[in-house]
Design an enzyme around this catalytic site. Structure first.
Site, mmCIF file in Angstrom:
data_model
loop_
_atom_site.group_PDB
_atom_site.id
_atom_site.type_symbol
_atom_site.label_atom_id
_atom_site.label_comp_id
_atom_site.label_asym_id
_atom_site.label_seq_id
_atom_site.Cartn_x
_atom_site.Cartn_y
_atom_site.Cartn_z
ATOM 1 C CB CYS A 1 5.353 2.181 7.687
ATOM 2 S SG CYS A 1 4.890 3.708 6.865
ATOM 3 C CG LEU A 2 6.761 1.003 1.598
ATOM 4 C CD1 LEU A 2 6.195 1.270 0.219
ATOM 5 C CD2 LEU A 2 7.888 -0.016 1.519
ATOM 6 C CD GLN B 1 3.394 5.660 2.757
ATOM 7 O OE1 GLN B 1 2.408 5.112 2.293
ATOM 8 N NE2 GLN B 1 4.374 4.976 3.312
ATOM 9 C CG HIS C 1 0.458 6.760 5.584
ATOM 10 N ND1 HIS C 1 1.568 7.276 6.206
ATOM 11 C CD2 HIS C 1 0.730 5.455 5.377
ATOM 12 C CE1 HIS C 1 2.466 6.305 6.372
ATOM 13 N NE2 HIS C 1 1.982 5.192 5.883
ATOM 14 C CG HIS D 1 -0.416 1.176 7.301
ATOM 15 N ND1 HIS D 1 0.499 0.685 8.202
ATOM 16 C CD2 HIS D 1 0.278 2.061 6.531
ATOM 17 C CE1 HIS D 1 1.678 1.258 7.991
ATOM 18 N NE2 HIS D 1 1.572 2.085 6.968
ATOM 19 C CD GLU D 2 -0.822 2.517 2.791
ATOM 20 O OE1 GLU D 2 -0.417 3.690 2.681
ATOM 21 O OE2 GLU D 2 -0.056 1.577 3.119
ATOM 22 N N GLY E 1 0.841 -1.183 0.000
ATOM 23 C CA GLY E 1 0.000 0.000 0.000
ATOM 24 C C GLY E 1 0.878 1.235 0.000
HETATM 25 ZN ZN LIG Z 1 2.873 3.383 5.990
#
Ligand SMILES: [Zn+2]
Length: 180
Positions: free
Chosen positions: A106-107, A52, A152, A148-149, A47
């Site tokens: 998380c990226l 991000q 963000h 999660h997304e 995701g």
């Molecule tokens: Zn993340």
């Protein structure tokens, strides 16, 4: 298509509440959504949210795929997955149910895993890349990634669920590894 640079904590864009996408702007978003999907797949990740990639708009891409069963004597180094890609614009969680614990990464927070409690099932309403309203019922990993997304988009990170001592240690380590 091209790969985008992923914003890493403590980039302030990750803490901004992202702005809703106006209907007249949806048509022009396709190249960005394609780049986001490519960036997510290359990472690899399941995701990715606008903030991000330093775009403070309410859009996410999600692809948890579906695992392909492999025969035992033919185990690849990386398990290939089928792609099940969603572009979601202005996503909103309309309904949630059950709880599920999962260790999330998380990226934007390299090498951090955080045990998180999430709803086991969510219903998300959004617009797709064509601007059409869609309703997505996610459970298991898809439910987790959606939550999660969407976090963000509200400037929330899994880092917020880490105790102060562990958080400070992680932030120190992140600073050192970025200097190196
Ligand atoms: Zn993340």
């Amino acid at each position: 298509m091209s790969l985008l640079t992923i914003a890493i904590h403590p980039d302030p864009v990750l803490r901004k509440v992202a702005k809703p996408v106006a209907p007249e702007d949806i048509e022009g978003l396709r190249p960005l959504l394609d780049d986001m999907a490519e960036t997510m797949h290359a990472a690899p990740g399941v995701g990715l949210a606008g903030p991000q990639v330093s775009v403070s708009k309410r859009l996410i891409v999600v692809d948890v795929g579906e695992p392909i069963m492999m025969s035992q004597d033919d185990v690849p180094s990386e398990t290939p997955r089928t792609s099940r890609l969603y572009h979601l614009i202005n996503p909103v969680i309309r309904d949630r149910d059950g709880t599920l614990e999962w260790e999330e990464g998380c990226l934007s927070l390299p090498e951090l895993l955080v045990p998180m409690e999430r709803s086991a099932r969510v219903t998300v309403e959004a617009l797709n890349a064509d601007g059409d309203p869609i309703t997505l019922h996610g459970e298991g990993l898809l439910a987790i990634v959606l939550q999660h997304e969407i976090d963000h988009l509200d400037g929330k990170l899994i880092l917020d669920h880490v105790g102060r001592i562990k958080r400070n240690l992680y932030i120190d380590r992140l600073k050192k590894s970025r200097r190196a």
